[in-house]
Structures are given as C-alpha cells and as structure tokens.
Design an enzyme around this catalytic site. Structure first.
Site, short mmCIF file in Angstrom:
data_model
loop_
_atom_site.label_atom_id
_atom_site.label_comp_id
_atom_site.label_asym_id
_atom_site.label_seq_id
_atom_site.Cartn_x
_atom_site.Cartn_y
_atom_site.Cartn_z
N CYS A 115 112.63 53.57 -39.63
CA CYS A 115 111.58 53.25 -38.65
C CYS A 115 111.99 53.58 -37.21
O CYS A 115 111.16 53.52 -36.31
CB CYS A 115 111.18 51.79 -38.76
SG CYS A 115 110.60 51.36 -40.40
N HIS A 255 108.07 49.45 -32.18
CA HIS A 255 107.79 49.69 -33.60
C HIS A 255 106.91 48.54 -34.10
O HIS A 255 107.17 47.37 -33.82
CB HIS A 255 109.10 49.74 -34.37
CG HIS A 255 108.92 49.76 -35.85
ND1 HIS A 255 107.99 50.58 -36.47
CD2 HIS A 255 109.52 49.05 -36.85
CE1 HIS A 255 108.04 50.37 -37.77
NE2 HIS A 255 108.96 49.45 -38.03
N ASN A 285 102.78 48.39 -41.02
CA ASN A 285 104.02 49.06 -40.64
C ASN A 285 103.99 50.48 -41.22
O ASN A 285 104.14 50.65 -42.43
CB ASN A 285 105.20 48.25 -41.17
CG ASN A 285 106.54 48.88 -40.84
OD1 ASN A 285 106.61 50.02 -40.38
ND2 ASN A 285 107.61 48.12 -41.06
O1 UT7 Z 1 110.18 48.38 -40.26
C1 UT7 Z 1 111.23 47.45 -40.29
C2 UT7 Z 1 111.28 46.80 -41.58
N1 UT7 Z 1 110.64 45.59 -41.87
C3 UT7 Z 1 110.44 44.54 -41.07
O2 UT7 Z 1 110.59 44.55 -39.90
C4 UT7 Z 1 110.03 43.28 -41.75
C5 UT7 Z 1 110.80 42.10 -41.23
N2 UT7 Z 1 110.49 40.88 -41.91
C6 UT7 Z 1 109.28 40.28 -41.81
O3 UT7 Z 1 108.37 40.76 -41.17
C7 UT7 Z 1 109.12 38.93 -42.46
O4 UT7 Z 1 110.37 38.49 -42.89
C8 UT7 Z 1 108.12 38.94 -43.65
C9 UT7 Z 1 106.72 39.13 -43.14
C10 UT7 Z 1 108.49 40.01 -44.64
C11 UT7 Z 1 108.19 37.58 -44.35
O5 UT7 Z 1 107.91 36.55 -43.42
P1 UT7 Z 1 108.84 35.27 -43.33
O6 UT7 Z 1 108.26 34.38 -42.34
O7 UT7 Z 1 110.26 35.77 -43.09
O8 UT7 Z 1 108.67 34.64 -44.75
P2 UT7 Z 1 109.79 34.28 -45.82
O9 UT7 Z 1 110.32 35.52 -46.44
O10 UT7 Z 1 110.75 33.32 -45.19
O11 UT7 Z 1 108.91 33.50 -46.84
C12 UT7 Z 1 108.26 32.27 -46.55
C13 UT7 Z 1 107.45 31.87 -47.76
C14 UT7 Z 1 108.22 31.96 -49.07
O12 UT7 Z 1 107.81 30.91 -49.89
P3 UT7 Z 1 108.73 29.61 -50.04
O13 UT7 Z 1 110.02 30.11 -50.59
O14 UT7 Z 1 108.85 29.04 -48.67
O15 UT7 Z 1 107.94 28.78 -50.99
C15 UT7 Z 1 107.75 33.26 -49.66
O16 UT7 Z 1 107.84 33.30 -51.07
O17 UT7 Z 1 106.34 32.76 -47.90
C16 UT7 Z 1 106.31 33.29 -49.22
N3 UT7 Z 1 105.76 34.64 -49.16
C17 UT7 Z 1 104.45 34.88 -49.24
N4 UT7 Z 1 103.38 34.06 -49.37
C18 UT7 Z 1 102.17 34.62 -49.40
C19 UT7 Z 1 106.41 35.81 -49.03
N5 UT7 Z 1 105.53 36.83 -49.03
C20 UT7 Z 1 104.30 36.27 -49.16
C21 UT7 Z 1 103.00 36.79 -49.21
N6 UT7 Z 1 101.97 35.93 -49.33
N7 UT7 Z 1 102.76 38.12 -49.13
#
Ligand code: UT7
Length: 329
Positions: A115, A255, A285
């Site tokens: 990215c 980005h 993204n």
């Molecule tokens: O281009 C560069 C590459 N990528 C990035 O920059 C992405 C960087 N990361 C992010 O943007 C975030 O980490 C995400 C959007 C991917 C995830 O957000 P988060 O606030 O870090 O969520 P998390 O991974 O800590 O998950 C929180 C909860 C989890 O449930 P529990 O364990 O708390 O019960 C996940 O299982 O949200 C759950 N979860 C979802 N729920 C609904 C994860 N994905 C989803 C989803 N829908 N799509």
C-alpha cells in the site's frame, strides 16, 4: 538542488463499475453495515468482475492521465506500475499496460511496496526526471485485491476494493513538484499482512488452495497499531527532509485504509481535519490506488493552486511506509 524537478502534469483514475455495499457483505459473512462503518469508515467499494485484471484498471487510468496531461502515449519515456496484485508473476504489469496503450520501446517495470507503492513509485519515478535521464514518466498505482480475498473471512473481505490511479510526471521549475520524500521498511513485520502462497517459497498447489494460502491474511490489530504510529513517523520524516513545519502543509492525502487510523494520526500530527482528503467511504482500501484516487478527488475539486504543499503518506505490508511532499505547479 537538482537542476530538474518532477511535477504532476496530468492525472487520471479508473475504478470498476461493480459496487459492493456493506449491505451486500451482510449477506455474505457475519457482519453489519454499522460495524463496518464505525470500525472502518467504509460504506461501499468497487470490485472487478469477469476477466478484468490489474493491467486493465491501470491502462484505463493511464489513458485518462495521458489525456489530462495533453501528451501522446509515444511521449512516455518510462511506465512504472506500483502494484502488489500483478496480472501474473511475470511479465510485469507495466509491460502489459504498455501494450494496452499501443506503444513500445519505452522502459517499463513494476515496483512492489504494497500500500506504500505509490509513495515509493513517486520517489523512484522522480529520480529519472531529476537526473535528466527521462522527461516524461507515467506512474500508475493499481491493485485488484478483491481477486485475492477470501469472501468467507470477515476480518479482511470488508476492507478491500479495486482501482487504479495514474499521474504523468514531467520536468517542472526547480522548487516545485516533488520536493521531499521519506521511505522506510521493516521486514520483521512481513508476517502481519501477506498472501502466503503463489510465490517461490510456496508455489500454488492443491494443498495451498485447500489451505486457503492464496488469500490475503492479516493481523488487523497489529497492522492498525503500526499504521497509526508510522503514518505520523512518515509525515514527520518527509517534513524534516523538506525543512518544513506541519502548518505549511495545505493538503494531506493519506493511504485510505481505515478512518480511525487517519483520525488518530491526524490528531497526533496536529493537522487541521479540513486539510485531509478522505474517500475511503466510496472505495474501501484500494491499496496502491488509494492515494492517487484521493489525490484525484482533490485535483477535481478545483481547490489546488500553484504553490500549495501536498503531503502523500502511505503504509502497508512489508512492512513499508513513506511520505512525499509535493509543491503544486
Ligand atoms: O492497507 C494497510 C492494511 N490494512 C489496514 O490498515 C487494516 C488495519 N486494521 C484495521 O483496520 C482494523 O484492525 C480492522 C478494521 C481490520 C478490525 O478492527 P478492530 O477494531 O481492530 O477489530 P478487532 O480485530 O479488534 O475485532 C473486534 C471484534 C472481534 O470480536 P470479539 O473478539 O471482540 O468478539 C472481531 O471478531 O470485531 C469482530 N469483527 C467483526 N465483527 C463484525 C472482526 N471483523 C468483523 C466484521 N464484522 N467484519
């Protein structure tokens, strides 16, 4: 100061027609429109269909940039495509784009910095102009990440979209154009975001397909923390290289991965939110394409005026990060 400087003489983008909304994703995985909006800021994204490949997106963006710059394809000395979703391992996507533009002879190669590819690409492309080796460089950031997404993995499938953005770089008066770059990488973080199979370490096989190793794998949380820290570091690095203060930046084009990453980094930088270009709600993204897609929105807004200082900041797999400062010509 170098005799020549590289500035943007024209710009163009291309995104596929097909829109995938959060509501569509609700039908595919256990997620909700609200979760996606609140946690990422994304509302919809464009995805390729049929046999559309990265080179198709790249070539269309390139045609638009060539038209905007008022040049002929034959004027191009180098085609540089930044992508991590090439049509195939080789030949390069840049060579395929060259053929789609109906030209031959000019140099063409790909650059892979995930990215951060557009920021790396801008820096590399500008060197050819600054040294006087080339006059006109076509730089394209293009990716079709949805080709490598596991549509059953809610951690990743909600994030990505496809697209391409291109700029024509030409010589401009010294002091304008690209005035500063900052590039960095930390390969120790290579495992945080990757497609494990399909390369020489793990060539495609029945097993790799069975184990879903040809899909994007990401440790979202770790990448999130890295991104907030590094967006700030990259911006400060480019400012220091230019001898500028953050107050002198008129527009920040980050980005487009997650609105929370952009907001946190902006607060840390102390930059006015009105100066930040955001369009991830429409495209998700798009990896290497995200910065040129956002830059093009700014360009089309008609707000840019000569002497404005733009900062592009990227971060991504590798891990890689970097920033460019451009004085608008
Ligand atoms: O281009 C560069 C590459 N990528 C990035 O920059 C992405 C960087 N990361 C992010 O943007 C975030 O980490 C995400 C959007 C991917 C995830 O957000 P988060 O606030 O870090 O969520 P998390 O991974 O800590 O998950 C929180 C909860 C989890 O449930 P529990 O364990 O708390 O019960 C996940 O299982 O949200 C759950 N979860 C979802 N729920 C609904 C994860 N994905 C989803 C989803 N829908 N799509």
């Amino acid at each position: 100061m170098s005799k020549h400087a590289a500035g943007i003489a024209g710009m163009g983008v291309f995104v596929p027609e097909k829109i995938l909304t959060n509501a569509d994703l609700e039908k595919m995985v256990d997620t909700s429109d609200e979760w996606i909006r609140v946690r990422t800021g994304i509302i919809e994204r464009r995805i390729v269909e049929g046999d559309t490949a990265t080179s198709d997106l790249a070539a269309e963006a390139a045609k638009n940039a060539i038209k905007d710059a008022g040049i002929k394809p034959e004027d191009i000395d180098l085609i540089l495509v930044a992508t991590s979703t090439p049509d195939m391992i080789f030949p390069s996507t840049a060579c395929l784009v060259q053929s789609k533009l109906g030209i031959d002879g000019c140099a063409a190669f790909d650059l892979q910095a995930a990215c951060t590819g557009f920021v790396y690409g801008m820096t590399v492309a500008a060197q050819f102009i600054e040294t006087g080796m080339y006059e006109t460089v076509l730089l394209i950031g293009a990716d079709a990440f949805t080709r490598h997404i596991n549509w059953e993995d809610r951690d990743t499938c909600i994030l990505f979209g496809d697209g391409a953005g291109a700029v024509v770089l030409k010589r401009v008066e010294a002091g304008y154009g690209l005035i500063s770059s900052y590039l960095a990488a930390d390969g120790r973080g290579a495992d945080l975001l990757k497609i494990p199979a399909g390369g020489s370490a793990n060539p495609g096989s029945e097993e790799t397909v069975r184990d879903k190793l040809h899909y994007v794998q990401m440790n979202g949380n770790a990448v999130f923390k890295f991104a907030v820290r590094i967006l700030h570091e990259a911006a400060i690095g480019a400012l220091a290289n230019a001898g500028m203060l953050v107050e002198e930046i008129d527009y920040l084009v980050p980005h487009q991965a997650n609105i929370r990453i952009i907001d946190s980094a902006a607060a840390r930088l102390g930059i006015d939110k009105k100066k930040i270009i955001v369009n991830l709600e429409r495209y998700g993204n798009t990896s290497t394409a995200s910065i040129p897609l956002a830059l093009n929105d700014l360009y089309l807004s008609g707000k840019l005026k000569q002497g404005d200082n733009l900062m592009l900041v990227g971060f991504g797999a590798g891990l890689t990060w970097g920033a460019n400062i451009i004085k608008w010509y």
